[in-house]
Design a protein around this motif. Sequence first.
Motif, PDB file in Angstrom:
ATOM      1  N   GLN A   9       0.928  -1.160   0.204  1.00 27.26           N
ATOM      2  CA  GLN A   9       0.319   0.250   0.001  1.00 27.26           C
ATOM      3  C   GLN A   9       0.713   1.559   0.424  1.00 27.26           C
ATOM      4  OE1 GLN A   9      -2.320  -0.511   3.639  1.00 27.26           O
ATOM      5  NE2 GLN A   9      -0.996   0.933   4.715  1.00 27.26           N
ATOM      6  N   THR A  10       0.151   2.261  -0.393  1.00 28.17           N
ATOM      7  CA  THR A  10       0.706   3.437   0.280  1.00 28.17           C
ATOM      8  C   THR A  10       0.581   3.800   1.016  1.00 28.17           C
ATOM      9  OG1 THR A  10      -0.511   4.841  -0.735  1.00 28.17           O
ATOM     10  CG2 THR A  10       0.212   3.746  -2.552  1.00 28.17           C
ATOM     11  N   VAL A  11       2.112   4.451   1.190  1.00 28.87           N
ATOM     12  CA  VAL A  11       2.125   5.877   1.965  1.00 28.87           C
ATOM     13  C   VAL A  11       0.495   6.381   3.083  1.00 28.87           C
ATOM     14  CG1 VAL A  11       2.874   7.593   3.969  1.00 28.87           C
ATOM     15  CG2 VAL A  11       4.773   6.072   1.909  1.00 28.87           C
ATOM     16  N   CYS A  12      -0.359   6.624   1.943  1.00 25.65           N
ATOM     17  CA  CYS A  12      -1.682   7.396   2.443  1.00 25.65           C
ATOM     18  C   CYS A  12      -2.315   6.359   2.875  1.00 25.65           C
ATOM     19  CB  CYS A  12      -2.150   8.473   1.534  1.00 25.65           C
ATOM     20  SG  CYS A  12      -2.346   7.813  -0.687  1.00 25.65           S
ATOM     21  N   GLY A  13      -2.067   5.074   2.541  1.00 28.91           N
ATOM     22  CA  GLY A  13      -2.806   3.796   2.895  1.00 28.91           C
ATOM     23  C   GLY A  13      -3.861   3.299   1.905  1.00 28.91           C
ATOM     24  N   ARG A  14      -3.757   3.551   0.383  1.00 25.98           N
ATOM     25  CA  ARG A  14      -4.451   3.214  -0.534  1.00 25.98           C
ATOM     26  C   ARG A  14      -3.624   2.080  -1.015  1.00 25.98           C
ATOM     27  NH1 ARG A  14      -4.790   8.467  -2.069  1.00 25.98           N
ATOM     28  NH2 ARG A  14      -6.471   9.253  -2.833  1.00 25.98           N
ATOM     29  N   GLN A  15      -4.580   0.891  -1.375  1.00 25.34           N
ATOM     30  CA  GLN A  15      -3.761  -0.542  -1.597  1.00 25.34           C
ATOM     31  C   GLN A  15      -3.290  -0.962  -3.064  1.00 25.34           C
ATOM     32  OE1 GLN A  15      -3.660  -3.561  -0.241  1.00 25.34           O
ATOM     33  NE2 GLN A  15      -4.257  -2.142   1.733  1.00 25.34           N
ATOM     34  N   LEU A  16      -2.094  -0.614  -3.259  1.00 24.59           N
ATOM     35  CA  LEU A  16      -2.014  -0.902  -4.683  1.00 24.59           C
ATOM     36  C   LEU A  16      -2.831  -1.585  -5.716  1.00 24.59           C
ATOM     37  CD1 LEU A  16       1.781  -0.887  -4.429  1.00 24.59           C
ATOM     38  CD2 LEU A  16       0.698   0.246  -3.986  1.00 24.59           C
ATOM     39  N   SER A  17      -3.034  -2.779  -5.628  1.00 22.91           N
ATOM     40  CA  SER A  17      -3.461  -4.053  -6.509  1.00 22.91           C
ATOM     41  C   SER A  17      -5.391  -2.859  -6.988  1.00 22.91           C
ATOM     42  CB  SER A  17      -4.254  -5.030  -6.263  1.00 22.91           C
ATOM     43  OG  SER A  17      -4.857  -5.281  -4.462  1.00 22.91           O
ATOM     44  N   THR A  18      -6.378  -2.708  -5.794  1.00 23.82           N
ATOM     45  CA  THR A  18      -7.309  -2.127  -5.715  1.00 23.82           C
ATOM     46  C   THR A  18      -7.302  -0.518  -6.329  1.00 23.82           C
ATOM     47  OG1 THR A  18      -7.465  -1.224  -3.479  1.00 23.82           O
ATOM     48  CG2 THR A  18      -8.259  -3.359  -4.181  1.00 23.82           C
ATOM     49  N   ALA A  19      -6.548   0.543  -6.045  1.00 19.61           N
ATOM     50  CA  ALA A  19      -5.992   1.406  -6.784  1.00 19.61           C
ATOM     51  C   ALA A  19      -5.691   1.368  -8.230  1.00 19.61           C
ATOM     52  CB  ALA A  19      -5.477   2.276  -5.720  1.00 19.61           C
ATOM     53  N   GLY A  20      -4.935   0.563  -8.540  1.00 19.72           N
ATOM     54  CA  GLY A  20      -4.482  -0.225  -9.886  1.00 19.72           C
ATOM     55  C   GLY A  20      -3.459   0.828 -10.760  1.00 19.72           C
ATOM     56  N   LEU A  21      -2.235   1.365  -9.233  1.00 19.75           N
ATOM     57  CA  LEU A  21      -1.042   2.202  -9.616  1.00 19.75           C
ATOM     58  C   LEU A  21      -0.060   1.117  -9.927  1.00 19.75           C
ATOM     59  CD1 LEU A  21      -1.523   3.269  -5.443  1.00 19.75           C
ATOM     60  CD2 LEU A  21      -2.109   4.855  -8.237  1.00 19.75           C
ATOM     61  N   LEU A  22       0.829   1.511 -10.453  1.00 20.53           N
ATOM     62  CA  LEU A  22       2.163   1.332 -11.258  1.00 20.53           C
ATOM     63  C   LEU A  22       2.830   1.106 -10.431  1.00 20.53           C
ATOM     64  CD1 LEU A  22       0.478   2.232 -14.837  1.00 20.53           C
ATOM     65  CD2 LEU A  22       0.350   0.138 -13.272  1.00 20.53           C
ATOM     66  N   ARG A  23       3.757   0.553  -9.974  1.00 15.78           N
ATOM     67  CA  ARG A  23       5.019   0.301  -9.009  1.00 15.78           C
ATOM     68  C   ARG A  23       6.591   1.181  -9.653  1.00 15.78           C
ATOM     69  NH1 ARG A  23       3.866  -5.183  -5.548  1.00 15.78           N
ATOM     70  NH2 ARG A  23       2.157  -4.443  -5.561  1.00 15.78           N
ATOM     71  N   PHE A  24       7.112   1.256  -9.783  1.00 18.11           N
ATOM     72  CA  PHE A  24       8.468   1.959  -9.630  1.00 18.11           C
ATOM     73  C   PHE A  24       9.226   1.547  -8.347  1.00 18.11           C
ATOM     74  CE2 PHE A  24       4.985   4.279 -12.184  1.00 18.11           C
ATOM     75  CZ  PHE A  24       5.120   3.812 -13.229  1.00 18.11           C
ATOM     76  N   PRO A  25       9.418   0.945  -9.037  1.00 16.63           N
ATOM     77  CA  PRO A  25      10.803   0.409  -7.117  1.00 16.63           C
ATOM     78  C   PRO A  25      12.143   0.976  -7.547  1.00 16.63           C
ATOM     79  CG  PRO A  25      10.167  -1.071  -8.052  1.00 16.63           C
ATOM     80  CD  PRO A  25       9.406  -0.488  -9.614  1.00 16.63           C
ATOM     81  N   HIS A  26      12.358   1.126  -9.082  1.00 12.20           N
ATOM     82  CA  HIS A  26      13.790   2.230  -8.851  1.00 12.20           C
ATOM     83  C   HIS A  26      13.570   3.297  -9.037  1.00 12.20           C
ATOM     84  CE1 HIS A  26      11.203   2.783 -12.479  1.00 12.20           C
ATOM     85  NE2 HIS A  26      11.797   3.123 -13.662  1.00 12.20           N
ATOM     86  N   ILE A  27      12.163   4.193  -8.909  1.00 15.81           N
ATOM     87  CA  ILE A  27      12.145   5.574  -8.459  1.00 15.81           C
ATOM     88  C   ILE A  27      12.272   5.769  -7.189  1.00 15.81           C
ATOM     89  CG2 ILE A  27      11.022   7.282  -9.207  1.00 15.81           C
ATOM     90  CD1 ILE A  27      11.857   6.083 -11.929  1.00 15.81           C
ATOM     91  N   GLN A  28      12.719   6.915  -6.971  1.00 13.74           N
ATOM     92  CA  GLN A  28      12.557   7.485  -5.513  1.00 13.74           C
ATOM     93  C   GLN A  28      11.828   8.927  -5.112  1.00 13.74           C
ATOM     94  OE1 GLN A  28      16.784   7.961  -3.734  1.00 13.74           O
ATOM     95  NE2 GLN A  28      16.704   6.108  -2.501  1.00 13.74           N
ATOM     96  N   TRP A  29      11.486   8.725  -4.323  1.00 15.35           N
ATOM     97  CA  TRP A  29       9.834   9.643  -4.130  1.00 15.35           C
ATOM     98  C   TRP A  29      10.771  10.543  -3.920  1.00 15.35           C
ATOM     99  CZ3 TRP A  29       5.495  10.599  -3.827  1.00 15.35           C
ATOM    100  CH2 TRP A  29       4.581  12.019  -2.680  1.00 15.35           C
ATOM    101  N   VAL A  30      12.032  11.259  -3.586  1.00 14.94           N
ATOM    102  CA  VAL A  30      12.155  12.994  -3.840  1.00 14.94           C
ATOM    103  C   VAL A  30      11.998  12.899  -5.039  1.00 14.94           C
ATOM    104  CG1 VAL A  30      13.725  12.382  -1.503  1.00 14.94           C
ATOM    105  CG2 VAL A  30      14.923  11.746  -4.059  1.00 14.94           C
TER     106      VAL A  30
END
Length: 99
Positions: free
Chosen positions: A38-59
């Motif tokens: 889930q995101t820091v704000c609490g959304r579930q990745l699967s249900t929100a349809g969000l794409l993951r970018f593990p190689h990209i940092q928040w900053v």
Amino acid sequence: MRRTPKDAAVVATDSWTDPDGFRSPGGAVHAWLPSTNQTVCGRQLSTAGLLRFPHIQWVDVQPATGRDADRVSAVCPQCAAGMGARRDDRSWTRTNPRP
Ligand SMILES: [Zn+2]
């Protein structure tokens, strides 16, 4: 969520391939700790349809300073707050020496 914000990667509503061939986030971005679903704000990745970018940092997706923010149209304010952005802003104004 008490993890160190520096560990956070990114999820986004859209993706594109930048001129260097890297898949980069676009649209609305959220902070994401790769060990969670889930995101820091609490959304579930699967249900929100969000794409993951593990190689990209928040900053790197902050429009003001990030190098991977070209297609970012919105930064989740809840994630920004969770990542300490507002706290940092406030402390910046408090760095004036006391009288
Ligand atoms: Zn968020």
